[in-house]
Design an enzyme around this catalytic site. Structure first.
Site, PDB file in Angstrom:
ATOM      1  N   SER A  66       0.900  -1.169   0.098  1.00 17.10           N
ATOM      2  CA  SER A  66      -0.220  -0.021   0.148  1.00 17.10           C
ATOM      3  C   SER A  66       0.861   1.522  -0.021  1.00 17.10           C
ATOM      4  O   SER A  66       1.725   1.477  -0.921  1.00 17.10           O
ATOM      5  CB  SER A  66      -1.054   0.063   1.247  1.00 17.10           C
ATOM      6  OG  SER A  66      -1.811   0.771   1.044  1.00 17.10           O
ATOM      7  N   ASP A 277      -3.417   6.504  -2.689  1.00 18.13           N
ATOM      8  CA  ASP A 277      -2.065   5.759  -2.076  1.00 18.13           C
ATOM      9  C   ASP A 277      -1.676   4.660  -3.083  1.00 18.13           C
ATOM     10  O   ASP A 277      -2.098   4.624  -4.065  1.00 18.13           O
ATOM     11  CB  ASP A 277      -2.357   5.165  -0.905  1.00 18.13           C
ATOM     12  CG  ASP A 277      -3.404   3.941  -0.851  1.00 18.13           C
ATOM     13  OD1 ASP A 277      -4.346   4.055  -1.831  1.00 18.13           O
ATOM     14  OD2 ASP A 277      -3.561   3.042   0.075  1.00 18.13           O
ATOM     15  N   ASP A 281      -6.256   2.122  -2.779  1.00 22.87           N
ATOM     16  CA  ASP A 281      -7.401   1.839  -1.740  1.00 22.87           C
ATOM     17  C   ASP A 281      -7.991   3.208  -0.959  1.00 22.87           C
ATOM     18  O   ASP A 281      -8.807   3.016  -0.276  1.00 22.87           O
ATOM     19  CB  ASP A 281      -7.371   0.546  -1.043  1.00 22.87           C
ATOM     20  CG  ASP A 281      -6.309   0.713  -0.027  1.00 22.87           C
ATOM     21  OD1 ASP A 281      -5.498   1.420   0.154  1.00 22.87           O
ATOM     22  OD2 ASP A 281      -6.255  -0.292   0.867  1.00 22.87           O
ATOM     23  N   ASN A 373      -7.976   8.806   6.940  1.00 29.41           N
ATOM     24  CA  ASN A 373      -6.983   8.577   5.897  1.00 29.41           C
ATOM     25  C   ASN A 373      -7.494   8.505   4.418  1.00 29.41           C
ATOM     26  O   ASN A 373      -6.690   8.012   3.591  1.00 29.41           O
ATOM     27  CB  ASN A 373      -6.116   7.609   6.289  1.00 29.41           C
ATOM     28  CG  ASN A 373      -6.636   6.248   6.496  1.00 29.41           C
ATOM     29  OD1 ASN A 373      -7.638   5.934   5.690  1.00 29.41           O
ATOM     30  ND2 ASN A 373      -6.197   5.118   7.145  1.00 29.41           N
ATOM     31  N   PRO A 500      -2.707   2.428  22.538  1.00 31.58           N
ATOM     32  CA  PRO A 500      -1.403   1.770  22.158  1.00 31.58           C
ATOM     33  C   PRO A 500      -1.056   1.770  20.901  1.00 31.58           C
ATOM     34  O   PRO A 500      -2.088   1.145  20.279  1.00 31.58           O
ATOM     35  CB  PRO A 500      -1.466   0.532  23.012  1.00 31.58           C
ATOM     36  CG  PRO A 500      -2.652   0.204  22.977  1.00 31.58           C
ATOM     37  CD  PRO A 500      -3.487   1.286  23.052  1.00 31.58           C
ATOM     38  N   GLY A 502      -0.180  -0.747  17.347  1.00 29.97           N
ATOM     39  CA  GLY A 502      -0.513  -2.095  17.371  1.00 29.97           C
ATOM     40  C   GLY A 502       1.119  -2.698  17.091  1.00 29.97           C
ATOM     41  O   GLY A 502       1.127  -4.035  16.874  1.00 29.97           O
TER      42      GLY A 502
END
Length: 545
Positions: A66, A277, A281, A373, A500, A502
């Site tokens: 991506s 991008d 997508d 995004n 947090p 990932g």
């Protein structure tokens, strides 16, 4: 197939495990440096066959990273309805990718037993890849795995990620969703786009001209092919068309994070610009005004535009269908207020990640979701589609009601419901702007975003942070949420949350308030609280944006 035979096949020796560190399967599948992925790709080829046998349907495998840099690559499996891989199988994929070569046979045998897989069944694997230099060799590794597991392979070569999702659904619906070819994808979307315009190119402030930043990725190839089908219905000038470095100072992620124009795209005052991008997508809109000020219209803006249009068409057609919009905690408070109090469309909030948004959207007759995004789509359930199609031909309804239903039918065909699709979403936005007669400034004026700030704090162990309420509330460490609540109360329209990361030991902080100065102060204060209560490491002043 014979799992033992598959593993003992000589192909395994061509794809030995050469990387010792742990590689997790996340929302985007496996994604890391391309030079360490060969053995992972082989194993995912095998796993795709097993997943196909389990579901009695074709499974997709997409090779892409991506918006990541050119040196990276990745792979993700696509389930029968074009959705992300079922979460229980994410764990299986992670385990299979990380076991030693000597343990592959026993691991696969256990998967077959636990999932009660009939390995004598046929299996179909649909494969696609992006334009990265590493993608052909990694595709070959997937092909080796799927072949040795006796899967039937449909290799579509270079495609966008959304096209691969489309092809999986079309294959599994025997053409019911669309023709299961790349050409069928272009035909379906372009036909609907041209039909809804009825030959009218411009309308009001809307001019059918776009500057497209294609991130030097596969989307440039797809858009060039689209132009052959769209004809003169819209003019798209493509920049960063593949002759430069993938995602380098261009593309949706760069524009979103940097809040500025991509390189190599000429700045024309008030020109309507789209950035996508690397695997096409995600889509975002932006423009530069006559005072050289940059304006970004992100996924929140797209979701409100789309939801408002669907609400208009439902009111016009007088169809009693449940429309809903899904957001994450990262959605700007200005958009949530507009949706709730002006559009009066129900809003759901879920944890960050497209798989959560997509699942929640399907609870509505018509569900709209877009991450900030730019990754998102619209889902319409089968019963709703049937009701809409019947309404457009129901002579007992008024001509206005039938016309509204007819518009809904056509607009739905523009949408790639399987996954976020930058080019499909762009055509959807263009359809709506054309219908409303809007330029980007008019669209942007529909509501005002609240200023927001994102920071991150390095911590000893990110697992000390646990959250609830779609990541909007912090459960641990004890006392942190109370401190955040107290800080938020100091600022008008204040809001903040922490979660947090990932993938790394950092805690991400989001804050917003009515004015920018307050937003910056609130974000810094929350970051300080996290540093103090959640085991911050390094100099406190090193907190980075």
């Amino acid at each position: 197939m014979g799992v033992n035979a598959a593993i003992q096949n000589a192909a395994i020796t061509r794809h030995p495990k050469t990387y010792k560190d742990y590689i997790p399967y996340g929302t985007a599948g496996f994604r890391t440096r391309s030079d360490i992925l060969d053995f992972v790709m082989y194993r995912m080829g095998v796993l795709a066959v097993l997943r196909s046998m389990t579901t009695n349907a074709a499974i997709g495998v997409m090779i892409t990273a991506s918006h990541n840099p050119e040196v990276d690559n990745g792979v993700k499996l696509v389930d029968p309805a074009g959705e992300m891989l079922e979460m229980s199988w994410e764990k299986i994929a992670t385990e299979l990718a990380n076991v030693n070569d000597s343990d592959i046979a026993s691991t696969l045998q256990r998967i077959v037993k636990e999932k009660n897989i009939n390995t004598s069944k046929s299996a179909t694997v649909v494969i696609g890849r992006d334009t990265r230099k590493s993608s052909p060799s990694l595709t070959n590794a997937v092909l080796d795995g799927a072949t040795v597991a006796k899967g039937q392979i449909k290799d579509f070569g270079i495609v966008t990620t959304p096209q691969l999702h489309y092809l999986v659904v079309c294959t599994n619906t025997t053409g019911g969703y669309g023709i299961p070819t790349v050409e069928g994808y272009y035909l379906k979307l372009s036909k609907a786009f041209k039909h809804v315009r009825n030959g009218q190119r411009n309308n009001g402030k809307y001019i059918a001209e776009i500057q497209l930043d294609a991130a030097n990725g596969v989307g440039a190839i797809a858009m060039k092919e689209f132009q052959n089908h769209l004809g003169d219905s819209i003019s798209v000038e493509i920049f960063n068309d593949g002759r430069g470095e993938l995602n380098h100072k261009c593309g949706a992620d760069y524009v979103k994070v940097q809040q500025k124009n991509p390189e190599n795209v000429p700045i024309k005052p008030n020109a309507r610009c789209v950035t996508i991008d690397g695997d096409a997508d995600r889509a975002l809109y932006y423009y530069t005004d006559e005072n050289n000020k940059f304006h970004l219209l992100d996924g929140d803006r797209i979701s409100t535009l789309v939801a408002s249009y669907f609400k208009e068409l439902l009111e016009e057609s007088q169809l009693n269908l449940k429309l809903g919009l899904v957001q994450t905690a990262y959605a700007n408070g200005g958009s949530t207020d507009y949706i709730t109090n002006v559009l009066k469309v129900p809003v759901s909030c879920v944890s960050t990640g497209v798989k959560y948004l997509h699942h929640e959207a399907k609870k509505f007759d018509i569900g709209v979701y877009f991450e900030a995004n730019g990754h998102g789509t619209v889902t319409v359930n089968d019963d709703a589609i049937k009701i809409i199609r019947e309404a457009q031909n129901n002579t007992s309804l008024s001509s206005k009601e039938r016309l509204g239903a007819s518009k809904l039918v056509t607009v739905i065909d523009i949408i790639n419901q399987t996954v976020g699709d930058a080019l499909s979403d762009m055509l959807l936005v263009e359809t709506i702007l054309h219908a409303k007669g809007w330029d980007l400034a008019t669209w942007e004026s529909s509501y005002k975003d609240l200023p927001y700030k994102q920071l991150q704090v390095k911590v000893q162990d990110r697992n000390i942070i646990s959250t609830t309420d779609a990541e909007r509330k912090c459960l641990t460490p004890i006392g942190l949420q109370q401190e955040i609540d107290n800080l938020v109360l100091r600022y008008n329209k204040g809001r903040a949350f922490v979660r947090p990361s990932g993938t790394e030991d950092v805690v991400r902080i989001y804050a917003e308030a009515e004015v920018s100065a307050d937003t910056d102060k609130l974000a810094a204060e929350v970051a300080t609280a996290v540093y103090r209560l959640a085991g911050g490491i390094g100099p406190e002043l090193s907190i980075s944006t």
